[in-house]
Write a protein that holds these residues in place. Structure first.
Motif: not given
Length: 201
Positions: A100-105, A107-110, A143-144
């Motif tokens: 979850v924390r990785a998603y937030a970094t 941008g996959y999750l706000p 992200r690229p």
């Protein structure tokens, strides 16, 4: 809300509020994060208590007058605006809290909402991500241009044995390594230290 927030809303110092109302409040209003050191309470339930409408529980709830209690959400129901921890958000998504924390970094999750020294995600955000229909969350990408996309540095730096060999011919300084290999002073120091270890000196 924390107990500090609740005390402030009633205009009392927190120690006074705890002495006068704390025990009764805790008996009537459940924490939303059991087992956590910082006790947090649902704001609607806390304000109902402060207004003299002690949120009903158990059999009392069944007998309560609908107009007396907050009715936007039935007792025990999940609300879209509930704030979830990383672990709770992970439970919604079916992944671990670190993911979850990785998603937030990425941008996959706000990025979430910062409150009381930690990050929270509204339930609606987690459910929207879950219901989006793609399976990207199984393996969060980067992200690229993300520095983590770079190839890892070789385990054995080929410059180290070369520096070690040069050092056997003449003393090498940090400046010599900087000039010869076009590296920063800090990198040159690291390479020199590694070369000494490599040569056993």
């Amino acid at each position: 809300m924390t107990e500090d927030d609740i005390a402030a809303a009633t205009g009392l110092p927190v120690h006074t509020w705890r002495r006068r109302h704390g025990a009764t409040f805790r008996a009537r209003v459940p924490v939303v994060n059991p087992g956590e050191r910082l006790r947090l309470y649902d704001e609607e339930q806390a304000r109902a208590f402060m207004n003299g409408k002690h949120w009903p529980t158990g059999a009392t709830a069944e007998a309560a007058d609908d107009e007396q209690w907050p009715t936007a959400v039935p007792q025990g129901a999940e609300h879209p605006e509930d704030l979830l921890t990383d672990k709770e958000t992970g439970n919604v998504l079916g992944v671990g809290d670190s993911t979850v924390r990785a998603y937030a970094t990425t941008g996959y999750l706000p990025a979430g909402i910062e409150r009381h020294g930690r990050t929270w995600w509204p339930r609606r955000t987690a459910e929207a991500r879950r219901d989006a229909g793609d399976q990207h969350h199984a393996t969060p990408g980067r992200r690229p241009g993300d520095p983590r996309n770079r190839a890892p540095r070789p385990r054995h730096d080929p410059r180290v044995p070369e520096i070690a060999e040069l050092a056997t011919r003449a003393p090498l300084t940090t400046a010599d390594v900087v000039q010869r290999f076009g590296v920063s002073e800090r990198t040159a120091q690291r390479l020199l230290a590694a070369a000494r270890t490599h040569s056993g000196t």
